[in-house]
Design an enzyme around this catalytic site. Structure first.
Site, PDB file in Angstrom:
ATOM      1  N   LYS A   1       4.647  -7.308   7.089  1.00 33.17           N
ATOM      2  CA  LYS A   1       4.707  -5.865   6.785  1.00 33.17           C
ATOM      3  C   LYS A   1       3.300  -5.281   6.684  1.00 33.17           C
ATOM      4  O   LYS A   1       3.049  -4.144   7.105  1.00 33.17           O
ATOM      5  CB  LYS A   1       5.447  -5.631   5.455  1.00 33.17           C
ATOM      6  CG  LYS A   1       6.960  -5.474   5.609  1.00 33.17           C
ATOM      7  CD  LYS A   1       7.612  -4.802   4.389  1.00 33.17           C
ATOM      8  CE  LYS A   1       7.404  -5.543   3.099  1.00 33.17           C
ATOM      9  NZ  LYS A   1       7.961  -4.926   1.900  1.00 33.17           N
TER      10      LYS A   1
ATOM     11  N   GLY B   1       0.648  -1.930  -2.817  1.00 28.97           N
ATOM     12  CA  GLY B   1       1.926  -1.418  -2.306  1.00 28.97           C
ATOM     13  C   GLY B   1       1.701  -0.592  -1.053  1.00 28.97           C
ATOM     14  O   GLY B   1       2.523   0.254  -0.684  1.00 28.97           O
TER      15      GLY B   1
ATOM     16  N   SER C   1       3.633   6.527 -11.446  1.00 26.84           N
ATOM     17  CA  SER C   1       4.753   6.382 -12.372  1.00 26.84           C
ATOM     18  C   SER C   1       5.991   6.942 -11.677  1.00 26.84           C
ATOM     19  O   SER C   1       6.230   6.638 -10.495  1.00 26.84           O
ATOM     20  CB  SER C   1       4.423   7.106 -13.682  1.00 26.84           C
ATOM     21  OG  SER C   1       5.492   7.051 -14.586  1.00 26.84           O
TER      22      SER C   1
ATOM     23  N   TYR D   1      13.853   0.090 -15.678  1.00 29.22           N
ATOM     24  CA  TYR D   1      12.784   0.711 -14.877  1.00 29.22           C
ATOM     25  C   TYR D   1      11.920   1.681 -15.687  1.00 29.22           C
ATOM     26  O   TYR D   1      10.692   1.601 -15.665  1.00 29.22           O
ATOM     27  CB  TYR D   1      13.450   1.429 -13.699  1.00 29.22           C
ATOM     28  CG  TYR D   1      12.524   2.144 -12.765  1.00 29.22           C
ATOM     29  CD1 TYR D   1      11.666   1.436 -11.923  1.00 29.22           C
ATOM     30  CD2 TYR D   1      12.520   3.541 -12.688  1.00 29.22           C
ATOM     31  CE1 TYR D   1      10.837   2.102 -11.035  1.00 29.22           C
ATOM     32  CE2 TYR D   1      11.696   4.213 -11.801  1.00 29.22           C
ATOM     33  CZ  TYR D   1      10.859   3.494 -10.975  1.00 29.22           C
ATOM     34  OH  TYR D   1      10.032   4.155 -10.098  1.00 29.22           O
TER      35      TYR D   1
ATOM     36  N   ASP E   1       0.282 -11.302  -4.808  1.00 28.18           N
ATOM     37  CA  ASP E   1       1.223 -10.733  -5.768  1.00 28.18           C
ATOM     38  C   ASP E   1       0.394 -10.139  -6.906  1.00 28.18           C
ATOM     39  O   ASP E   1      -0.283 -10.873  -7.619  1.00 28.18           O
ATOM     40  CB  ASP E   1       2.148 -11.848  -6.280  1.00 28.18           C
ATOM     41  CG  ASP E   1       3.188 -11.320  -7.261  1.00 28.18           C
ATOM     42  OD1 ASP E   1       2.971 -10.251  -7.864  1.00 28.18           O
ATOM     43  OD2 ASP E   1       4.227 -11.989  -7.420  1.00 28.18           O
TER      44      ASP E   1
ATOM     45  N   SER F   1       1.841  -1.373   2.021  1.00 27.77           N
ATOM     46  CA  SER F   1       2.515  -1.764   3.269  1.00 27.77           C
ATOM     47  C   SER F   1       3.842  -1.042   3.485  1.00 27.77           C
ATOM     48  O   SER F   1       4.496  -1.243   4.491  1.00 27.77           O
ATOM     49  CB  SER F   1       2.759  -3.282   3.272  1.00 27.77           C
ATOM     50  OG  SER F   1       3.709  -3.627   2.280  1.00 27.77           O
ATOM     51  N   SER F   2       4.237  -0.177   2.536  1.00 31.05           N
ATOM     52  CA  SER F   2       5.557   0.451   2.669  1.00 31.05           C
ATOM     53  C   SER F   2       5.602   1.780   1.913  1.00 31.05           C
ATOM     54  O   SER F   2       4.791   2.017   1.010  1.00 31.05           O
ATOM     55  CB  SER F   2       6.612  -0.516   2.105  1.00 31.05           C
ATOM     56  OG  SER F   2       7.874   0.100   2.001  1.00 31.05           O
TER      57      SER F   2
ATOM     58  N   ARG G   1       2.502  -8.292  -0.697  1.00 27.10           N
ATOM     59  CA  ARG G   1       2.734  -9.722  -0.525  1.00 27.10           C
ATOM     60  C   ARG G   1       3.032 -10.105   0.929  1.00 27.10           C
ATOM     61  O   ARG G   1       2.415 -10.987   1.484  1.00 27.10           O
ATOM     62  CB  ARG G   1       3.907 -10.178  -1.420  1.00 27.10           C
ATOM     63  CG  ARG G   1       3.581 -10.171  -2.904  1.00 27.10           C
ATOM     64  CD  ARG G   1       4.839 -10.210  -3.735  1.00 27.10           C
ATOM     65  NE  ARG G   1       5.749  -9.110  -3.348  1.00 27.10           N
ATOM     66  CZ  ARG G   1       6.964  -8.937  -3.835  1.00 27.10           C
ATOM     67  NH1 ARG G   1       7.445  -9.780  -4.701  1.00 27.10           N
ATOM     68  NH2 ARG G   1       7.697  -7.908  -3.441  1.00 27.10           N
TER      69      ARG G   1
ATOM     70  N   LYS H   1       7.590   2.357 -16.415  1.00 27.14           N
ATOM     71  CA  LYS H   1       6.862   3.537 -15.929  1.00 27.14           C
ATOM     72  C   LYS H   1       6.293   4.356 -17.092  1.00 27.14           C
ATOM     73  O   LYS H   1       5.254   4.997 -16.947  1.00 27.14           O
ATOM     74  CB  LYS H   1       7.795   4.390 -15.051  1.00 27.14           C
ATOM     75  CG  LYS H   1       8.171   3.722 -13.740  1.00 27.14           C
ATOM     76  CD  LYS H   1       6.943   3.470 -12.876  1.00 27.14           C
ATOM     77  CE  LYS H   1       7.271   2.950 -11.494  1.00 27.14           C
ATOM     78  NZ  LYS H   1       6.062   2.690 -10.679  1.00 27.14           N
TER      79      LYS H   1
END
Ligand code: NDP
Ligand code: VSD
Length: 297
Positions: free
Chosen positions: A68, A39, A172, A186, A93, A41-42, A64, A190
């Site tokens: 980005k 994660g 989390s 969600y 992924d 890239s953002s 993915r 977490k």
């Protein structure tokens, strides 16, 4: 009487806090370390990558979308502190196929050396009333947020155990500590990370590997903007009580906790988990001794 008891409890906790540096592991040096950020890239993950890069780490960004990823790589590279540092991008992924995740982690280790720190930050969210959330989203969130953290962790753990060093972080959420209106899909994903992290920590502490879990509040990222599109009013009002953080601030705290690895919670936990840890250590020694004995025979 109550006051005296309360004073004792406070004194005891303070004492624990004071001695915690004595029993905590040595802080990890990020300079020259290989840090993998899923994660990356953002949002929060990208800020974690920047924070580690500023401290001299070599970074592998995992996500993915290749466009980005390349954009994030450029942003992270601005914070170099020496000319040897590298940012590697890997498009995969993290939630769908373990063998794929294993093979890209292997590639990253071939290029940048064994992973010293893994940050599991890839994740996604959706908010909405239970009956309004599409049924397949429940599975999707468990896959991305939970399995998407299991797979990369599984791919690095053997090497970390062999080297008897490493750090693993799970991102989390406050919604991973307490279930809230709008987060029926969600929150469980977490909560699951916490169960994973605590169980794993007990297994790998004798190998000098430390696990941390972060529970951030709402943080100003593209992910939050996306989530806000379907957020019920109740969820908005509840989340407002906690406010919105900036991702660079959240990232700083996450990285600091992972490097120093000893908060108050851990110190208290140490007392009731201490006896379990000694069982685990005893078993490990026994197993190694019997293995050595088998070899001699
Ligand atoms: N922002 C917030 O309010 C809070 C966020 N969190 C948690 O922090 C983490 C990061 O959140 P945030 O920064 O907002 O998220 P963003 O949506 O901004 O970024 C998510 C990152 O994860 C990557 N990603 C998503 N799915 C996958 C996948 N299946 N495989 C590989 N990479 C994937 C994305 O890249 P790509 O889509 O290209 O794959 C992107 O790099 C999440 O786990 C989130 O649950 C926790 C508390 C609060
Ligand atoms: C010890 C117990 C702590 C309890 C804290 C209670 C806080 C209530 C407000 C919580 C707001 C929910 C944040 C979810 C953020 C998130 O994960 C999504 N935004 C992801 O996109």
């Amino acid at each position: 009487m109550l006051l005296v008891v309360a004073a004792f409890i406070v004194a005891f906790v303070l004492l624990l806090y004071m001695i915690s540096p004595l029993i905590s592991p040595k802080p990890l040096k990020l300079n020259g370390a290989h840090v993998v950020v899923t994660g990356g890239s953002s949002g929060i993950g990208k800020c974690i990558a920047v924070e580690c890069y500023r401290q001299g780490a070599f970074i592998t960004l995992v996500a993915r979308d290749e466009v980005k990823l390349l954009q994030a790589k450029k942003e992270v590279e601005k914070f170099a502190i020496n000319d040897k540092q590298v940012v590697l991008c890997i498009s995969v992924d993290v939630s769908s196929d373990y063998s794929q995740v294993e093979s890209v982690i292997k590639q990253a280790q071939e290029k940048l050396g064994p992973v010293d720190m893994l940050v599991n930050c890839a994740g996604t969210s959706i908010s909405g009333k239970f009956e309004d959330v599409e049924v397949d989203r429940f599975k999707k969130l468990m896959e991305v947020n939970y399995l998407g953290s299991v797979y990369p962790t599984r791919a690095v753990i053997t090497t970390m155990k062999e080297r008897r060093m490493g750090r693993i972080m799970f991102v989390s959420s406050q919604a991973g500590q307490i279930g809230l209106f709008g987060y029926t899909a969600y929150s469980p994903s977490k909560f699951a990370l916490r169960g994973l992290a605590e169980s794993l920590q007990m297994e790998i502490k004798p190998y000098n590997i430390y696990v941390t879990v972060a529970y951030p509040p709402d943080t100003d990222t593209p992910g939050l903007a996306e989530e806000n599109k379907t957020k019920p009013l109740e969820t908005k009002l509840i989340a407002e009580t906690s406010g919105v953080c900036q991702p660079d601030q959240v990232a700083k705290i996450i990285v600091r906790d992972a490097i120093v690895t000893m908060g108050l919670f851990r110190t208290i936990a140490l007392f009731y988990l201490g006896s379990f840890d000694s069982i685990v250590r005893r078993c490990m020694i026994q197993r190694e001794q019997s293995k050595a004995a088998d070899k001699r025979e």
